[in-house]
Design a protein around this motif. Structure first.
Motif, PDB file in Angstrom:
ATOM      1  N   ASN A  15      34.326  76.134 -59.822  1.00 35.09           N
ATOM      2  CA  ASN A  15      34.337  74.763 -60.336  1.00 35.09           C
ATOM      3  C   ASN A  15      35.273  74.638 -61.535  1.00 35.09           C
ATOM      4  OD1 ASN A  15      32.556  73.574 -58.494  1.00 35.09           O
ATOM      5  ND2 ASN A  15      30.769  74.264 -59.657  1.00 35.09           N
ATOM      6  N   ARG A  16      36.103  73.615 -61.538  1.00 35.15           N
ATOM      7  CA  ARG A  16      37.065  73.413 -62.630  1.00 35.15           C
ATOM      8  C   ARG A  16      36.362  73.105 -63.947  1.00 35.15           C
ATOM      9  NH1 ARG A  16      40.801  68.719 -61.019  1.00 35.15           N
ATOM     10  NH2 ARG A  16      41.282  68.867 -63.258  1.00 35.15           N
ATOM     11  N   LYS A  18      32.690  73.419 -65.722  1.00 36.36           N
ATOM     12  CA  LYS A  18      31.387  74.060 -65.552  1.00 36.36           C
ATOM     13  C   LYS A  18      30.359  73.452 -66.494  1.00 36.36           C
ATOM     14  CE  LYS A  18      33.541  78.245 -63.845  1.00 36.36           C
ATOM     15  NZ  LYS A  18      34.893  77.630 -63.728  1.00 36.36           N
ATOM     16  N   GLU A  59      25.927  75.941 -63.709  1.00 33.02           N
ATOM     17  CA  GLU A  59      26.354  77.338 -63.830  1.00 33.02           C
ATOM     18  C   GLU A  59      25.469  78.216 -64.697  1.00 33.02           C
ATOM     19  OE1 GLU A  59      29.998  75.546 -62.088  1.00 33.02           O
ATOM     20  OE2 GLU A  59      28.533  74.852 -63.564  1.00 33.02           O
ATOM     21  N   SER A 331      37.914  67.888 -69.604  1.00 35.99           N
ATOM     22  CA  SER A 331      38.664  68.796 -68.741  1.00 35.99           C
ATOM     23  C   SER A 331      40.162  68.633 -68.962  1.00 35.99           C
ATOM     24  CB  SER A 331      38.306  68.528 -67.274  1.00 35.99           C
ATOM     25  OG  SER A 331      39.039  69.361 -66.406  1.00 35.99           O
ATOM     26  N   GLY A 337      34.385  73.588 -69.695  1.00 35.01           N
ATOM     27  CA  GLY A 337      33.099  73.006 -69.360  1.00 35.01           C
ATOM     28  C   GLY A 337      32.337  72.628 -70.609  1.00 35.01           C
ATOM     29  N   LEU A 357      26.711  64.236 -61.255  1.00 32.41           N
ATOM     30  CA  LEU A 357      27.361  65.318 -60.509  1.00 32.41           C
ATOM     31  C   LEU A 357      28.170  64.810 -59.323  1.00 32.41           C
ATOM     32  CD1 LEU A 357      25.822  67.139 -62.433  1.00 32.41           C
ATOM     33  CD2 LEU A 357      25.195  68.579 -60.485  1.00 32.41           C
ATOM     34  N   ARG A 361      32.224  65.462 -58.628  1.00 30.74           N
ATOM     35  CA  ARG A 361      32.802  65.952 -57.375  1.00 30.74           C
ATOM     36  C   ARG A 361      33.915  65.007 -56.908  1.00 30.74           C
ATOM     37  NH1 ARG A 361      27.346  67.592 -56.456  1.00 30.74           N
ATOM     38  NH2 ARG A 361      26.780  65.640 -55.401  1.00 30.74           N
ATOM     39  N   ARG A 366      34.299  69.445 -59.583  1.00 32.44           N
ATOM     40  CA  ARG A 366      33.274  70.347 -59.072  1.00 32.44           C
ATOM     41  C   ARG A 366      33.249  70.266 -57.546  1.00 32.44           C
ATOM     42  NH1 ARG A 366      29.860  72.335 -62.735  1.00 32.44           N
ATOM     43  NH2 ARG A 366      28.192  72.678 -61.219  1.00 32.44           N
ATOM     44  N   ASP A 367      33.006  71.435 -56.953  1.00 32.37           N
ATOM     45  CA  ASP A 367      32.850  71.490 -55.500  1.00 32.37           C
ATOM     46  C   ASP A 367      31.405  71.287 -55.095  1.00 32.37           C
ATOM     47  OD1 ASP A 367      35.560  72.036 -55.206  1.00 32.37           O
ATOM     48  OD2 ASP A 367      35.231  74.194 -55.448  1.00 32.37           O
TER      49      ASP A 367
END
Length: 368
Positions: A15-16, A18, A59, A331, A337, A357, A361, A366-367
């Motif tokens: 994840n870019r 976190k 995370e 970011s 994060g 969240l 995405r 975030r994946d």
């Protein structure tokens, strides 16, 4: 798990941007407020929040280490769970989330810390992390009968060097430093993560940043506004590069997320101003400003509300979209994060998971 394939901690995952949950182990979390719904830090609630965050793909969990409260009406953070046993206990009731222990260098011997941390890493199948605190509160040092030395980061460097050598050297070794004189040092088992569990420290002052540049994987830092944080990320990049290293930079936030901006701001004013534990806030801010060097001096002058609301961390107050947009800006400023704290984690985290969240995405941060 095959010992030849070390586990990958989620803090090093894909994840870019976190996310972590900060301070569930202490009553009130990071707040100094008198509202009745303030976080009680009961074990059942802590487990529920840890499992909720784990399922959501967040995370890591980061506890604070406290040995004394901050007085006032509620003496916030007097009630707090010790963090190495906290992480070990949560290892048995979670599956993927990273589990940090926050350890005060002067209060915990490095030989003990190395073995305890390795124990957590095995119990969690490679999810342990270490938050290194070199110390700032003389009242807590006094509880242990210790003075607060001037060169705390110098002691921290020796402390980390000893732990790293325990994890890497095949034979027992002697250590002769300024702060530790040790003979025949060794320790097994080694942690599953190689060469050692993920490390971080919080630091705003130049000595704290230099310590991170030399010894840590990640730095946690604060800022007055997101744009000024861009310079802090660059400063850390330069310091780490001078040591031939790369160090990721995280920040830390307190969160009030509501369906409308007005609702969020009204509640923020309610718990952080009208219901603030003012005596406790005064004691906390004066001690932090005098001894810790963890914030820009302007923060103490301009943002008293932030200390009642979340220990001087950055406020994320508003709708889910506003909070997601703020995280996008973080970011873009270079932060890897942020942590999040709440007035009541169990009541408030579900809304962030459900509403914020998915927006992260959509933004590609975030994946999962």
């Amino acid at each position: 798990m095959n010992a030849a394939t070390p586990p990958v901690h989620l803090l090093r995952g894909p994840n870019r941007f976190k996310l972590g949950i900060f301070s569930t182990n202490a009553d009130g979390g990071l707040t100094l407020t008198k509202v009745p719904e303030r976080w009680p830090a009961d074990w059942e609630g802590i487990v529920a929040v840890a499992q909720m965050a784990d399922r959501a793909g967040i995370e890591f969990l980061l506890p604070i280490a406290r040995w004394k409260g901050f007085g006032g009406e509620l003496n916030s953070r007097e009630h707090s769970f010790e963090t190495l046993t906290f992480a070990a206990a949560l290892a048995g009731v979670t599956e993927r989330i990273g589990l940090f222990s926050t350890v005060h260098v002067p209060l915990v011997h490095p030989v003990f810390a190395a073995k305890a941390l390795a124990t957590v890493d095995h119990a969690s199948k490679g999810r342990a992390g270490l938050n290194v605190v070199c110390g700032w509160n003389p009242e807590e040092f006094a509880v242990f009968g210790l003075p607060m030395i001037e060169d705390r980061y110098g002691q921290g460097r020796e402390w980390m060097e000893i732990i790293s050598r325990i994890y890497s050297e095949a034979e027992p070794f002697d250590y002769h430093g300024q702060y530790y004189q040790l003979t025949g040092v060794s320790g097994r088992p080694r942690p599953l993560q190689r060469p050692q569990p993920v490390t971080l420290n919080a630091g705003f002052s130049p000595p704290g940043r230099d310590f991170a540049a030399r010894s840590m994987d990640f730095l946690f830092t604060t800022f007055n506004d997101i744009e000024s944080g861009r310079g802090q990320v660059e400063d850390m990049r330069v310091r780490a590069a001078a040591q031939g290293r790369e160090v990721g930079v995280f920040t830390t936030c307190h969160v009030v997320c509501r369906p409308t901006q007005a609702e969020a701001e009204d509640y923020y004013e309610h718990y952080a101003v009208r219901m603030a534990d003012t005596v406790s806030v005064d004691r906390y801010t004066s001690a932090k400003e005098k001894f810790s060097g963890s914030h820009d001096p302007e923060t103490y002058k301009r943002h008293r509300k932030r200390f009642a609301a979340g220990a001087g961390t950055y406020p994320l107050v508003g709708t889910p979209r506003h909070i997601a947009e703020e995280m996008v800006r973080m970011s873009e400023a270079g932060f890897a994060g942020t942590t999040m704290s709440f007035v009541n984690f169990r009541d408030e985290l579900p809304y962030v998971i459900e509403e914020v969240l998915p927006l992260l995405r959509e933004a590609g941060l975030r994946d999962g």
